[in-house]
Design a protein around this motif. Structure first.
Motif, mmCIF file in Angstrom:
data_model
loop_
_atom_site.group_PDB
_atom_site.id
_atom_site.type_symbol
_atom_site.label_atom_id
_atom_site.label_comp_id
_atom_site.label_asym_id
_atom_site.label_seq_id
_atom_site.Cartn_x
_atom_site.Cartn_y
_atom_site.Cartn_z
ATOM 1 N N GLU A 316 0.824 -1.203 0.000
ATOM 2 C CA GLU A 316 0.000 0.000 0.000
ATOM 3 C C GLU A 316 0.860 1.257 0.000
ATOM 4 O OE1 GLU A 316 -2.722 -0.144 3.272
ATOM 5 O OE2 GLU A 316 -3.943 -1.740 2.362
ATOM 6 N N PRO A 317 0.343 2.367 -0.532
ATOM 7 C CA PRO A 317 1.053 3.648 -0.425
ATOM 8 C C PRO A 317 1.365 3.960 1.035
ATOM 9 C CG PRO A 317 -0.828 3.846 -1.903
ATOM 10 C CD PRO A 317 -0.947 2.503 -1.238
ATOM 11 N N GLY A 318 2.589 4.372 1.297
ATOM 12 C CA GLY A 318 2.994 4.651 2.677
ATOM 13 C C GLY A 318 3.659 3.482 3.365
ATOM 14 N N ALA A 319 3.687 2.306 2.713
ATOM 15 C CA ALA A 319 4.393 1.145 3.274
ATOM 16 C C ALA A 319 5.857 1.187 2.856
ATOM 17 C CB ALA A 319 3.759 -0.146 2.799
ATOM 18 N N LYS A 320 6.714 0.526 3.643
ATOM 19 C CA LYS A 320 8.142 0.405 3.318
ATOM 20 C C LYS A 320 8.537 -1.074 3.317
ATOM 21 C CE LYS A 320 9.792 4.848 5.105
ATOM 22 N NZ LYS A 320 10.765 5.523 6.021
ATOM 23 N N VAL A 321 9.167 -1.504 2.224
ATOM 24 C CA VAL A 321 9.635 -2.887 2.093
ATOM 25 C C VAL A 321 11.117 -2.838 1.766
ATOM 26 C CG1 VAL A 321 9.373 -5.063 0.870
ATOM 27 C CG2 VAL A 321 7.360 -3.620 1.273
ATOM 28 N N LEU A 322 11.945 -3.275 2.701
ATOM 29 C CA LEU A 322 13.395 -3.156 2.580
ATOM 30 C C LEU A 322 14.051 -4.529 2.718
ATOM 31 C CD1 LEU A 322 13.758 -0.124 5.034
ATOM 32 C CD2 LEU A 322 13.363 -0.024 2.557
ATOM 33 N N ARG A 323 14.765 -4.957 1.684
ATOM 34 C CA ARG A 323 15.504 -6.228 1.690
ATOM 35 C C ARG A 323 14.630 -7.385 2.185
ATOM 36 N NH1 ARG A 323 18.594 -2.430 3.822
ATOM 37 N NH2 ARG A 323 18.252 -3.200 5.937
ATOM 38 N N SER A 324 13.440 -7.452 1.643
ATOM 39 C CA SER A 324 12.471 -8.442 2.106
ATOM 40 C C SER A 324 11.845 -9.198 0.941
ATOM 41 C CB SER A 324 11.375 -7.762 2.931
ATOM 42 O OG SER A 324 11.919 -7.226 4.129
ATOM 43 N N VAL A 325 11.212 -10.330 1.272
ATOM 44 C CA VAL A 325 10.500 -11.158 0.306
ATOM 45 C C VAL A 325 9.029 -11.152 0.704
ATOM 46 C CG1 VAL A 325 10.238 -13.462 -0.671
ATOM 47 C CG2 VAL A 325 12.523 -12.623 -0.055
ATOM 48 N N VAL A 326 8.173 -10.701 -0.215
ATOM 49 C CA VAL A 326 6.743 -10.604 0.062
ATOM 50 C C VAL A 326 6.019 -11.610 -0.830
ATOM 51 C CG1 VAL A 326 4.756 -9.068 0.236
ATOM 52 C CG2 VAL A 326 7.074 -8.149 0.561
ATOM 53 N N ALA A 330 0.007 -11.562 0.283
ATOM 54 C CA ALA A 330 0.418 -10.805 1.464
ATOM 55 C C ALA A 330 0.063 -9.331 1.287
ATOM 56 C CB ALA A 330 1.910 -10.963 1.713
ATOM 57 N N VAL A 331 -0.230 -8.654 2.391
ATOM 58 C CA VAL A 331 -0.544 -7.232 2.380
ATOM 59 C C VAL A 331 0.367 -6.514 3.360
ATOM 60 C CG1 VAL A 331 -2.305 -5.466 2.772
ATOM 61 C CG2 VAL A 331 -2.950 -7.674 1.773
ATOM 62 N N VAL A 332 1.092 -5.507 2.846
ATOM 63 C CA VAL A 332 1.884 -4.628 3.699
ATOM 64 C C VAL A 332 1.174 -3.272 3.682
ATOM 65 C CG1 VAL A 332 4.145 -3.632 4.177
ATOM 66 C CG2 VAL A 332 3.987 -5.858 3.028
ATOM 67 N N PRO A 333 0.468 -2.922 4.766
ATOM 68 C CA PRO A 333 -0.364 -1.719 4.748
ATOM 69 C C PRO A 333 0.421 -0.428 4.956
ATOM 70 C CG PRO A 333 -0.579 -2.852 6.846
ATOM 71 C CD PRO A 333 0.311 -3.703 5.990
ATOM 72 N N THR A 341 13.232 -9.408 6.012
ATOM 73 C CA THR A 341 12.301 -10.411 6.492
ATOM 74 C C THR A 341 11.501 -11.022 5.346
ATOM 75 O OG1 THR A 341 10.647 -10.854 8.202
ATOM 76 C CG2 THR A 341 10.368 -8.817 6.919
ATOM 77 N N ILE A 342 10.521 -11.833 5.719
ATOM 78 C CA ILE A 342 9.599 -12.478 4.780
ATOM 79 C C ILE A 342 8.181 -12.190 5.252
ATOM 80 C CG2 ILE A 342 8.815 -14.685 3.829
ATOM 81 C CD1 ILE A 342 11.692 -15.739 4.583
ATOM 82 N N VAL A 343 7.324 -11.785 4.317
ATOM 83 C CA VAL A 343 5.897 -11.648 4.625
ATOM 84 C C VAL A 343 5.215 -12.857 3.994
ATOM 85 C CG1 VAL A 343 3.875 -10.176 4.570
ATOM 86 C CG2 VAL A 343 6.162 -9.142 4.519
ATOM 87 N N LEU A 344 4.541 -13.640 4.804
ATOM 88 C CA LEU A 344 4.052 -14.949 4.397
ATOM 89 C C LEU A 344 2.886 -14.860 3.407
ATOM 90 C CD1 LEU A 344 4.107 -16.692 7.876
ATOM 91 C CD2 LEU A 344 5.835 -16.844 6.066
ATOM 92 N N GLU A 345 2.643 -15.966 2.727
ATOM 93 C CA GLU A 345 1.553 -16.046 1.771
ATOM 94 C C GLU A 345 0.217 -15.754 2.471
ATOM 95 O OE1 GLU A 345 0.462 -18.953 -2.022
ATOM 96 O OE2 GLU A 345 1.879 -19.624 -0.480
ATOM 97 N N ASN A 346 -0.531 -14.801 1.902
ATOM 98 C CA ASN A 346 -1.858 -14.394 2.396
ATOM 99 C C ASN A 346 -1.828 -13.773 3.792
ATOM 100 O OD1 ASN A 346 -3.189 -15.368 0.024
ATOM 101 N ND2 ASN A 346 -3.033 -17.442 0.841
ATOM 102 N N GLU A 347 -0.672 -13.334 4.241
ATOM 103 C CA GLU A 347 -0.566 -12.691 5.551
ATOM 104 C C GLU A 347 -0.849 -11.193 5.437
ATOM 105 O OE1 GLU A 347 2.649 -12.318 9.245
ATOM 106 O OE2 GLU A 347 3.354 -12.826 7.237
ATOM 107 N N HIS A 348 -1.687 -10.684 6.318
ATOM 108 C CA HIS A 348 -1.983 -9.245 6.376
ATOM 109 C C HIS A 348 -1.283 -8.678 7.604
ATOM 110 C CE1 HIS A 348 -5.025 -5.895 5.373
ATOM 111 N NE2 HIS A 348 -4.065 -5.395 6.113
ATOM 112 N N LEU A 349 -0.177 -7.974 7.374
ATOM 113 C CA LEU A 349 0.586 -7.432 8.504
ATOM 114 C C LEU A 349 -0.187 -6.325 9.210
ATOM 115 C CD1 LEU A 349 4.327 -7.150 7.378
ATOM 116 C CD2 LEU A 349 3.299 -8.815 8.902
ATOM 117 N N ARG A 350 0.051 -6.222 10.506
ATOM 118 C CA ARG A 350 -0.556 -5.145 11.295
ATOM 119 C C ARG A 350 0.496 -4.242 11.923
ATOM 120 N NH1 ARG A 350 -5.696 -5.355 9.392
ATOM 121 N NH2 ARG A 350 -6.510 -7.502 9.504
ATOM 122 N N SER A 351 1.736 -4.723 11.924
ATOM 123 C CA SER A 351 2.806 -3.942 12.574
ATOM 124 C C SER A 351 4.125 -4.195 11.850
ATOM 125 C CB SER A 351 2.921 -4.318 14.052
ATOM 126 O OG SER A 351 3.190 -5.709 14.194
#
Length: 358
Positions: A316-326, A330-333, A341-351
């Protein structure tokens, strides 16, 4: 070119316990990779492009999901996927009712359990593959060298930094590339040559060596190809040849290696246009401005650096993804930062998430 007489055995029975939460809902061969496909697709695309007529699936865990994937994307392309004892069931019945296979102690047991399919009439050589190795390779030159040499087995080998050899099978060869020793995960490596874990066996030789190991009794060996079958071939004085593997190859066994090896893709070690495509019909793009491999759009206002974005993920606009695998789904809000890090399949991050302890 069709590699007549070659039948592949695709080892896909590991639990993948060292992959952490990535394998809590899917079997390891189906873990997404390279913003393009799943791990198993590398061995499959190599088989298809090389002209292997048939690949026999040697599976155990969550087999129905893996079978669905192989049927949808690979069976009859023109390589046929043979599902071993379940082949007729797969083609006529509900996969939700797929019975479990008997337990196995190791990779050699997988060969024995599927002997009637691997060693079927017309098979002269068996190519052993793994469903969690990442590489693009044409097996045809290896098959040609194997047959020309008269070897009972030809193994892929590659040189790496000596300090990492203890993680693999160390190989010692003579000046003619005849294998003198194979030592699995040595404590004090003396060679920088490792076994890439795919190899070609002459069918008759493999059957004879398996019979000699079976004669030791259930507890007289470790039921493993690298620890038993290949060392026994060498001990018996059978010709085992090494075939040098050029280019990129990786064994994806842990969360850390899964993360680090995908970030290596950003340096162009594999051409994105040549990757198998089972997550999307379009190849991922190497985006030089953000140093990332992306199969998903990056919206204005999002910060992405040195990362791998799989198709179907949302940044999403305003999210930061640095040296990571998404991963897909997955949703990075907005307002959330993920780093190393890794954002897992179908995971919606909150923090925020930093590092691989998740």
């Amino acid at each position: 070119m069709t590699l007549d007489g070659v039948r592949a055995g695709l080892l896909a029975g590991g639990l993948g316990e060292r992959m952490g939460p990535m394998t809590s809902r899917v079997c390891k061969p189906l873990v997404p990779y390279a913003a393009s496909c799943r791990l198993v697709d590398f061995s499959m695309v190599n088989s298809v492009r090389s002209g292997i007529p048939e690949v026999v699936l040697l599976s155990l865990h969550r087999e129905a999901d893996l079978v669905r994937h192989l049927v949808e994307h690979w069976d009859g392309t023109p390589t046929r996927v043979h599902f071993g004892p379940h082949d007729s069931f797969v083609r006529t019945s509900d996969l939700d009712l797929l019975p479990e296979r008997p337990a196995e102690r190791g990779t050699a047991d997988a060969l024995l359990s599927n002997a009637e399919y691997l060693f079927a009439p017309g098979a002269t050589d068996v190519l052993v593959q793994h469903a969690d190795h990442v590489y693009l390779f044409d097996y045809a030159p290896m098959v040609a060298a194997h047959r020309a040499s008269g070897a009972h087995c030809t193994i892929g080998v590659q040189r790496i930094e000596l300090k990492y050899v203890k993680l693999f099978g160390m190989v010692d060869v003579d000046s003619d590339l005849r294998v003198r020793a194979l030592v699995e995960k040595p404590q004090n490596p003396t060679s920088d040559l490792i076994f890439t874990a795919f190899c070609l066996f002459r069918v008759d030789a493999l059957q004879e060596v398996l019979a000699s190991l079976l004669a030791r009794g259930e507890d007289g060996w470790q039921h493993d190809i690298s620890r038993d079958v290949l060392p026994e071939m060498i001990r018996q004085g059978r010709p085992v040849s090494a075939f040098p593997i050029e280019g990129y190859w990786a064994d994806i066994g842990t969360v850390d290696r899964y993360h680090s090896e995908q970030l290596k893709l950003l340096s162009g070690v594999m051409d994105p246009s040549l990757l198998p495509r089972t997550l999307s019909s379009s190849p991922p793009e190497l985006l030089s401005d953000v140093d990332s491999l992306s199969g998903a759009p990056i919206p204005p206002g999002a910060v992405v650096e040195s990362s791998v974005l799989h198709p179907g993920c949302v940044i999403e606009p305003g999210a930061k993804v640095l040296r990571s695998v998404v991963l897909p789904g997955a949703v990075v809000p907005a307002g959330v930062t993920v780093r190393d890090t890794i954002v897992l399949e179908n995971e919606h991050l909150r923090s925020d998430r930093d590092g691989l302890a998740f």
